[in-house]
Design an enzyme around this catalytic site. Structure first.
Site, PDB file in Angstrom:
ATOM      1  N   GLY A   1      36.485  54.047  46.170  1.00  0.00           N
ATOM      2  CA  GLY A   1      36.803  52.687  46.810  1.00  0.00           C
ATOM      3  C   GLY A   1      35.285  52.666  47.794  1.00  0.00           C
ATOM      4  N   SER A   2      35.636  52.389  49.085  1.00  0.00           N
ATOM      5  CA  SER A   2      34.545  52.169  50.396  1.00  0.00           C
ATOM      6  C   SER A   2      34.484  53.078  51.034  1.00  0.00           C
ATOM      7  CB  SER A   2      35.205  50.756  51.218  1.00  0.00           C
ATOM      8  OG  SER A   2      35.226  49.701  49.959  1.00  0.00           O
TER       9      SER A   2
END
Length: 574
Positions: free
Chosen positions: A296-297
């Protein structure tokens, strides 16, 4: 009347009655001397015999317990294993003595009776298998390994002919599941089959056992880089997070960014190595090194570092994040879009997918792939732990792949190597392979590889700190320790499509961010919103979990809190 002597007879002969007593006295003296001599010889022989026995017993007592012998498979004794200890000498794994039950079938009078009597002590005895063993023509058969002292005593009382006990060793893990995925476990023959136990066998101990040589002596302990105190804190907070957020799994690692030493690493659910059959359950995977995930981020930290390090993007540059990006039938948008032009720090703080994708586009597909490879995110991690997975990536990188990979979708890597790559962003740009053995900074410097410029590392530290002060990482803040970090909330694939309701959350952090010493990464798999809350993003669960770990373990790691006046608080206890 006068008597006269017979002719030729002397006076001494006439007194013949005195001659006999003198002769008897001499014989008695001779026989007495012979008897005394025999007694002395007998005593001397017994004394020598007992002296010999005493000498041998003394030798046996002074000898080391260790022996080396070549023995047949049926009689093979169990080799000693070295203790595993943490960096402070706390025992993680050790040998304890036990006994195992065996039979000599050629001496068994009645197999049925023997089984019936054994079943009174061992009610779970497999009758068919045991009968086949006792009825065989072999001279040796194992019946039950690693008995308890009570079971041994009870079986001895049965007095079954042809039944005996053989001393063996059993591996014991005092901490139970505390560090199970790192320490690993052994099989019934005391051979390492997972974790650092398997690594130790790979250093020569396994070869010794394979050729039929056993070493029954005390070996030097193998010291690991783990700090058992920090390990306890990490596992405890992960277990609490799993329960609080109703997650299916959680994991975390504490890594020294200057040496690559793993101070703590845990993956839940775990197992008790004293009962290694638990490790076979499918959910007991070591997610930190043997599982791959889209992070993810947290990947935005690497994309930002790539952009800044390339020289094509500056810290003060801006990117248009007003409109979503449409490509290949997909729409790239922001979770909480600002719908305006964003600076590089704003892209990082607001975790803008659009802005991150535009930075990656400036660098280019090939340069992006090269950078992620250089920083160690696309290749298999090299470390002592055997359970290490290989990252996955697209076979062909197209523009859509480049865009999604820039914000953490499309590439799956292990959480451990994510932490290792992050350490390079924090320590001045040097990539250091992780280790589960103690290592000094000087030793690490010998093979550290410079992967980004020191200036890029300084800029990333600023961004990480800004994200905790102003962005999604606010719940990771710990007073006095200046935490920096980046959240990551990745949608998981369900039935071939990304689901917005099923998440894999992570928080990647370093502290103290002004002069980082440790990276702390926490992952939480499929968390649910807390009661009364509507979101289950990483900032709501992974970030506060990291904060709790830092708050409780900083003292053990030798980091003193620094408050407003810039002075550390001395003598603070934890």
């Amino acid at each position: 009347m006068r008597l006269s002597s017979a002719p030729g007879r002397t006076a001494e002969q006439a007194a013949g009655k005195q001659e006999h007593p003198i002769r008897l006295t001499g014989e008695r003296i001779g026989h007495g001397r012979q008897a005394r001599s025999r007694v002395l010889i007998t005593i001397l022989c017994f004394a020598m015999l007992y002296a010999l026995i005493g000498v041998r017993l003394t030798q046996y007592g002074l000898e080391s317990e260790g022996t080396v012998a070549s023995i047949g498979p049926a009689d093979k004794l169990m080799a000693s294993r070295p203790d595993l200890v943490d960096r402070n000498g706390e025992v993680l794994a050790t040998d304890i003595r036990t006994v195992s039950l065996y039979a000599e079938p050629n001496k068994i009078v009645d197999p049925d009776e023997a089984i019936e009597r054994l079943a009174t002590v061992l009610p779970d005895l497999d009758v068919r298998t045991t009968y086949r063993k006792l009825s065989s023509s072999s001279r040796f058969q194992w019946l039950r390994r690693q008995l308890t002292p009570r079971q041994q005593s009870q079986i001895l009382a049965l007095g079954i002919p042809g039944i005996g006990f053989r001393p063996e060793k059993r591996r014991f893990y005092p901490g139970g599941p505390t560090a199970s995925h790192i320490v690993g476990h052994v099989n019934i023959d005391n051979k390492g089959i997972a974790g650092m136990e398997k690594f130790v066998d790979g250093q020569g101990l396994g070869d010794l056992a394979a050729v039929g040589l056993t070493v029954d002596e005390t070996l030097e302990p193998v010291r690991l880089s783990l700090d058992l105190r920090v390990q306890n804190v990490l596992r405890d907070e992960l277990a609490a997070a799993m329960q609080r957020y109703q997650a299916i799994a959680a994991g975390g690692v504490v890594l020294d960014i200057h040496t690559g030493e793993v101070l703590a690493m845990s993956s839940l659910p775990d197992y008790d190595p004293n009962n290694p059959v638990e490790a076979l359950e499918k959910d007991r995977l070591n997610r930190m090194s043997a599982g791959t995930f889209e992070m993810g981020s947290t990947f935005k930290a690497f994309t930002t570092a790539m952009a800044l390090d390339s020289g094509k993007v500056r810290f003060t540059d801006t990117f248009d994040a007003r409109k979503s990006i449409r490509i290949g039938g997909f729409t790239i948008s922001d979770f909480h879009g600002k719908n305006r032009v964003l600076t590089v720090p704003e892209i990082f703080i607001y975790s803008s997918n659009i802005g991150t994708a535009r930075m990656a586009d400036v660098v280019g597909i090939e340069a992006q792939r090269e950078f992620l490879t250089r920083i160690g995110l696309l290749t298999r991690l090299e470390t002592e732990l055997p359970e290490v997975a290989t990252p996955t990536q697209p076979k062909v990188w197209k523009k859509i792949n480049s865009i999604t990979i820039s914000f953490g979708h499309g590439v799956a890597t292990t959480p451990l190597q994510t932490a290792v790559a992050a350490a390079a962003l924090m320590n001045g740009g040097k990539l250091i392979e992780p280790t589960f053995r103690p290592r000094s900074r000087d030793e690490a410097a010998k093979f550290a590889e410079q992967v980004i410029r020191p200036q890029t590392s300084e800029e990333l530290r600023q961004l990480m700190r800004m994200n905790v002060e102003q962005g999604s990482g606010r719940r990771a803040e710990v007073d006095g320790f200046r935490v920096g970090g980046k959240t990551g909330t990745a949608e998981k694939v369900v039935n071939g499509r990304y689901s917005s309701k099923v998440r894999f959350n992570a928080f990647l952090s370093a502290f103290p961010i002004d002069d980082p010493q440790y990276v702390v990464l926490v992952i939480i798999d499929e968390p649910k919103p807390e009661e009364g809350k509507h979101y289950a993003t990483a900032g709501m669960n992974a970030a506060p979990t990291v904060g709790a770990i830092i708050r409780r373990s900083a003292g053990f790691l030798g980091i003193k809190p620094v408050f407003g006046n810039g002075e550390a608080v001395a003598g603070l206890t934890y």
